[in-house]
Design an enzyme around this catalytic site. Structure first.
Site, PDB file in Angstrom:
ATOM      1  N   LYS A 137       0.807  -1.219   0.000  1.00 18.03           N
ATOM      2  CA  LYS A 137       0.000   0.000   0.000  1.00 18.03           C
ATOM      3  C   LYS A 137       0.839   1.267   0.000  1.00 18.03           C
ATOM      4  O   LYS A 137       0.425   2.294  -0.544  1.00 18.03           O
ATOM      5  CB  LYS A 137      -0.957  -0.018   1.199  1.00 18.03           C
ATOM      6  CG  LYS A 137      -2.061  -1.073   1.067  1.00 18.03           C
ATOM      7  CD  LYS A 137      -2.997  -1.026   2.247  1.00 18.03           C
ATOM      8  CE  LYS A 137      -4.184  -1.957   2.043  1.00 18.03           C
ATOM      9  NZ  LYS A 137      -3.786  -3.347   1.818  1.00 18.03           N
TER      10      LYS A 137
ATOM     11  N   GLU B  22      -1.172   6.719   8.758  1.00 16.21           N
ATOM     12  CA  GLU B  22      -1.750   7.858   8.055  1.00 16.21           C
ATOM     13  C   GLU B  22      -2.781   8.523   8.970  1.00 16.21           C
ATOM     14  O   GLU B  22      -3.253   7.912   9.936  1.00 16.21           O
ATOM     15  CB  GLU B  22      -2.405   7.428   6.740  1.00 16.21           C
ATOM     16  CG  GLU B  22      -3.616   6.547   6.883  1.00 16.21           C
ATOM     17  CD  GLU B  22      -4.191   6.110   5.542  1.00 16.21           C
ATOM     18  OE1 GLU B  22      -3.457   6.149   4.539  1.00 16.21           O
ATOM     19  OE2 GLU B  22      -5.368   5.712   5.506  1.00 16.21           O
TER      20      GLU B  22
ATOM     21  N   HIS C 227     -12.978  -2.642  11.585  1.00 21.16           N
ATOM     22  CA  HIS C 227     -12.504  -2.187  10.273  1.00 21.16           C
ATOM     23  C   HIS C 227     -12.853  -3.171   9.157  1.00 21.16           C
ATOM     24  O   HIS C 227     -12.265  -3.140   8.083  1.00 21.16           O
ATOM     25  CB  HIS C 227     -10.990  -1.946  10.290  1.00 21.16           C
ATOM     26  CG  HIS C 227     -10.520  -1.143  11.468  1.00 21.16           C
ATOM     27  ND1 HIS C 227     -10.956   0.145  11.690  1.00 21.16           N
ATOM     28  CD2 HIS C 227      -9.698  -1.458  12.510  1.00 21.16           C
ATOM     29  CE1 HIS C 227     -10.398   0.595  12.806  1.00 21.16           C
ATOM     30  NE2 HIS C 227      -9.654  -0.356  13.322  1.00 21.16           N
TER      31      HIS C 227
ATOM     32  N   GLU D 245     -10.837   2.010  -3.661  1.00 17.90           N
ATOM     33  CA  GLU D 245     -11.503   2.437  -2.438  1.00 17.90           C
ATOM     34  C   GLU D 245     -11.025   3.828  -2.019  1.00 17.90           C
ATOM     35  O   GLU D 245      -9.837   4.148  -2.104  1.00 17.90           O
ATOM     36  CB  GLU D 245     -11.234   1.424  -1.317  1.00 17.90           C
ATOM     37  CG  GLU D 245     -11.698   0.019  -1.673  1.00 17.90           C
ATOM     38  CD  GLU D 245     -11.686  -0.919  -0.486  1.00 17.90           C
ATOM     39  OE1 GLU D 245     -11.187  -0.521   0.585  1.00 17.90           O
ATOM     40  OE2 GLU D 245     -12.184  -2.048  -0.623  1.00 17.90           O
TER      41      GLU D 245
ATOM     42  N   GLU E  90      -7.046   2.290  -1.068  1.00 16.88           N
ATOM     43  CA  GLU E  90      -6.348   1.150  -1.643  1.00 16.88           C
ATOM     44  C   GLU E  90      -7.087   0.684  -2.886  1.00 16.88           C
ATOM     45  O   GLU E  90      -8.234   1.080  -3.125  1.00 16.88           O
ATOM     46  CB  GLU E  90      -6.258  -0.002  -0.637  1.00 16.88           C
ATOM     47  CG  GLU E  90      -7.616  -0.552  -0.203  1.00 16.88           C
ATOM     48  CD  GLU E  90      -7.483  -1.681   0.799  1.00 16.88           C
ATOM     49  OE1 GLU E  90      -6.416  -2.315   0.847  1.00 16.88           O
ATOM     50  OE2 GLU E  90      -8.452  -1.944   1.530  1.00 16.88           O
TER      51      GLU E  90
ATOM     52  N   ASN F 293      -8.228  -2.880  -4.527  1.00 20.78           N
ATOM     53  CA  ASN F 293      -8.352  -4.327  -4.372  1.00 20.78           C
ATOM     54  C   ASN F 293      -8.333  -4.979  -5.740  1.00 20.78           C
ATOM     55  O   ASN F 293      -9.232  -4.756  -6.557  1.00 20.78           O
ATOM     56  CB  ASN F 293      -9.648  -4.667  -3.632  1.00 20.78           C
ATOM     57  CG  ASN F 293      -9.539  -4.385  -2.150  1.00 20.78           C
ATOM     58  OD1 ASN F 293      -8.856  -5.092  -1.424  1.00 20.78           O
ATOM     59  ND2 ASN F 293     -10.191  -3.332  -1.712  1.00 20.78           N
TER      60      ASN F 293
ATOM     61  N   ARG G   8      -9.078  -7.727  -7.110  1.00 22.34           N
ATOM     62  CA  ARG G   8      -9.867  -8.963  -7.100  1.00 22.34           C
ATOM     63  C   ARG G   8     -11.338  -8.602  -7.089  1.00 22.34           C
ATOM     64  O   ARG G   8     -11.708  -7.433  -7.003  1.00 22.34           O
ATOM     65  CB  ARG G   8      -9.542  -9.780  -5.852  1.00 22.34           C
ATOM     66  CG  ARG G   8      -9.729  -8.977  -4.565  1.00 22.34           C
ATOM     67  CD  ARG G   8      -9.555  -9.821  -3.330  1.00 22.34           C
ATOM     68  NE  ARG G   8      -9.483  -9.053  -2.109  1.00 22.34           N
ATOM     69  CZ  ARG G   8     -10.509  -8.554  -1.445  1.00 22.34           C
ATOM     70  NH1 ARG G   8     -11.738  -8.737  -1.915  1.00 22.34           N
ATOM     71  NH2 ARG G   8     -10.347  -7.874  -0.330  1.00 22.34           N
TER      72      ARG G   8
END
Length: 721
Positions: free
Chosen positions: A116, A190, A225, A265, A278, A280, A282
């Site tokens: 990331k 972050e 989360h 996202e 991020e 993803n 998939r």
């Protein structure tokens, strides 16, 4: 053209992919661990290969075994599903090196987005909005912050830190969890945005230069989360904001040379700004809501792109609204403690389609599940057992339909988060669209079970009457006599049930209910003459009487207080028996007819009534003495693996201090000291497998210091004078 596809995954997502393959005429191959041998997805595949072992590291995370299974079965393509190796660049490369088609993005794109910190640097250069990133703790200037796993996902390896003094411990804890989950303990920090929304854009790209955005999804309601409620579209996204989100998502997709289906996202601030989180690489768990509002089969698009096909020139329009909930085997009220066991019944009413959209309908109810009646929910894998999705012309209609189906579902044998999901969907904030990632923290009321505390007694009465009907139906002799019939009745029928824990009210009690005892009396015709419910508390002698001041039976109609009077919460309702059968009891409660479905498995009665559901375990009439445990004994709340042990025998600990970590269902569960004291027993070792109820540690409480009283005259000393 793909002829035979191996799905390198399990459960619900394997069944989802198989459903599309069947519609396209593609043969399917399943792989399974030993615990999954009897799982529904294995039975639905054309071919299946067993992977020796149970733990993911020995089965679904073994690249060599998965590739060998594909070769052995003659598969010409591999789909990774989601989770496990779905975002593992090495697996994608190994599939390609074996001459097989990889149904997913290129290994280079997976690698680029897999770290990331590197992904954020790459996409910042492409103009995608970013939050600042810190890889060293001493660079952090302001709090709160979020610690994240660089190679992570699914909420693992994430910690919110509000004070610098806690940062070092949070980083170390996140590193350990990330290393265990992903094999990489790298983390970064972050800024943490308060009351932020989690919004993501569904993208799909082909090898011919086409990149499509299929709307956005709102995934803000999360626990630990991890998402548990998702919807499309987001009520917070305006047309202008949607254009900005999609432009950034396309830029990210092109920057990494992405192919196939993926998700970009974003974090949406209360001020309407968005920042990249991020990508993803998939298919997402929540892809179903996008399918329902676009009428698009995303798995079919994955297969199309993998075969080199072309996407449509434009994305389909978004129509209506869809909401998805993740039904998980866990107890939200017990700090999300995962649950395991046999799912004796799994039935959701009103389902119109499984694993796909329903063309030609503007509303429906979709179920994607990896279980069926009799499935065993184990401790080796994720706690999600199913997804339920409702779609309708409006958000309100979708939420109402979804909540109604969930409430009426029969989920017997394993604790789930069903009640919490229903309360979320019906909460005023959710209905108003006022949601963010801290929704659950602000709404403790959603953790309360649906069944009102003062209705547990009625559920127990329904279970007792159904049990009596079952015994009458199976009686080898005198089966026509009513239950409990005597020539000279001297006492009511009595049955005890282990009840739910929590602040349950039975006959006016507000104490912690451990068990409830039901008394009832039937006459020769089977009419219910009287009934009573009373709690049984630990250490409290059973007097054989209801709580003081409470009526032992329902009151006759002539004694009922007028409708204009204030309701009495301690009043036992008047109950008339309409019908009692082994699988259901019909009662008239204060003039209102109510149906209670009763499903008995061994000594457990699962009662589904109009107010909610409860599992009641019948207590033996003559119970064996329970073992006496030393004060301060800590028992394993579930099966699992002992992870880190943080104390040693003989060590003094404070109340709430972590003693050890129990690992189950891919999450860490700290075990803490119940009181200040000394660790006098520590019978477990790191790596040990423990069952529910195993002794993990004993903390002997500190003895309060003796405070001397006022000095008294010596009795033997002579008094004055």
């Amino acid at each position: 053209m793909i002829r035979r596809l191996l799905v390198a995954n399990r459960g619900e997502i394997a069944r989802r992919i198989f459903a599309t393959c069947r519609s396209l005429g593609i043969e399917t191959v399943a792989v399974h661990s030993a615990p999954d041998a009897d799982a529904p997805y294995v039975a639905e595949a054309d071919l299946a290969v067993r992977l020796p072992g149970a733990a993911p590291v020995d089965t679904y995370l073994r690249v060599d075994r998965l590739v060998a299974a594909a070769r052995r079965t003659g598969a010409d393509a591999v789909h990774p599903g989601y989770g496990f190796l779905a975002e593992h660049a090495g697996f994608a490369s190994a599939v390609g090196d074996a001459g097989l088609t990889w149904v997913g993005p290129p290994a280079g794109a997976i690698a680029a987005m897999g770290d990331k910190t590197e992904a954020k640097a790459l996409l910042a250069d492409a103009g995608v909005p970013m939050l600042p990133t810190y890889t060293a703790a001493d660079r952090v200037e302001a709090f709160p912050v979020m610690v994240k796993a660089a190679a992570g996902g699914g909420g693992r390896g994430m910690r919110i830190v509000r004070d610098r003094a806690d940062l070092a411990d949070a980083i170390e804890s996140a590193r350990r969890e990330a290393a265990a989950a992903f094999g990489d303990g790298t983390v970064f920090v972050e800024p943490y945005v308060e009351r932020a929304r989690h919004v993501e854009v569904q993208v799909v790209a082909d090898a011919h230069g086409t990149v499509l955005c299929l709307g956005e999804r709102e995934c803000s309601i999360q626990r630990r989360h991890q998402k548990i409620v998702e919807e499309a579209p987001s009520v917070a996204v305006t047309p202008a904001l949607r254009a900005g989100l999609q432009s950034a998502a396309v830029a990210a997709t092109r920057a990494v040379g992405y192919l196939g289906v993926g998700t970009v996202e974003f974090l949406l601030t209360p001020a309407g700004e968005f920042h990249f989180l991020e990508m993803n690489t998939r298919l997402q768990v929540e892809h179903a809501v996008t399918e329902c509002v676009t009428g698009t089969d995303l798995v079919r698009l994955q297969l199309l792109v993998a075969e080199g096909g072309r996407l449509p020139a434009t994305a389909p329009p978004v129509t209506g609204h869809a909401i998805e909930v993740r039904l998980c085997a866990e107890d939200p009220a017990a700090d999300w403690l995962p649950a395991s066991g046999t799912l004796h019944r799994f039935a959701v009413p009103g389902v119109t389609v499984e694993f796909g959209t329903d063309p030609g309908r503007d509303r429906g109810l979709r179920l994607d599940s990896g279980v069926r009646d009799g499935s065993v929910v184990g401790v080796h894998y994720d706690s999600m057992v199913a997804k339920l999705i409702a779609w309708a012309p409006t958000r309100d209609e979708a939420a109402r339909a979804l909540a109604g189906a969930l409430r009426r579902a029969e989920l017997h044998g394993v604790a789930t988060n069903r009640d919490l999901l229903v309360r979320v969907l019906r909460s005023a904030e959710f209905v108003a669209g006022e949601i963010d990632t801290a929704f659950l923290d602000r709404n403790p009321g959603v953790f309360v079970p649906l069944l009102p505390p003062d209705r547990v007694g009625l559920a127990g009465l329904a279970a007792a009457l159904a049990g009596a009907a079952e015994r009458r139906a199976t009686a080898p002799v005198l089966g026509t006599l009513p239950s409990g019939w005597r020539n000279v009745p001297s006492a009511p029928q009595t049955i005890g049930y282990a009840g739910p824990t929590g602040p349950v009210r039975v006959c006016g009690s507000q104490d912690h209910l451990v068990a409830v005892e039901i008394d009832y009396r039937l006459d020769r015709s089977g009419t219910l003459l009287s009934w009573a419910a009373r709690p049984i508390h630990p250490g409290q002698p059973d007097t054989g009487q209801p709580d003081a001041g409470q009526p032992a039976t329902g009151q006759p109609h002539s004694d009922r207080r007028p409708d204009t009077a204030q309701p009495d919460p301690d009043r036992q309702p008047e109950v008339l028996l309409v019908a009692a059968e082994p699988s259901r009891t019909v009662l008239t409660v204060d003039g209102v007819r109510q149906l209670f479905a009763v499903h008995r498995v061994g000594g457990v009665s699962f009662v589904d009534g109009p107010d909610g559901s409860v599992a009641l375990t019948e207590l033996p009439r003559y119970a064996e003495p329970a073992p006496v445990l030393t004060e301060g004994t800590l028992l394993a709340p579930m099966p699992g693996t002992v992870g880190r042990i943080l104390v040693t025998a003989g060590q003094r600990v404070d109340a709430g201090e972590p003693l050890l970590v129990l690992e189950a269902m891919k999450l860490e569960h700290p075990v803490t000291a119940p009181t200040a004291g000394v660790v006098t027993e520590l019978p477990v070792t790191a790596g040990a497998q423990v069952e529910t109820g195993a002794v993990l540690a004993v903390v002997t409480p500190e003895q309060p210091a003796t405070v001397p009283g006022p000095e008294q005259p010596d009795a033997a000393a002579p008094g004055p004078g």
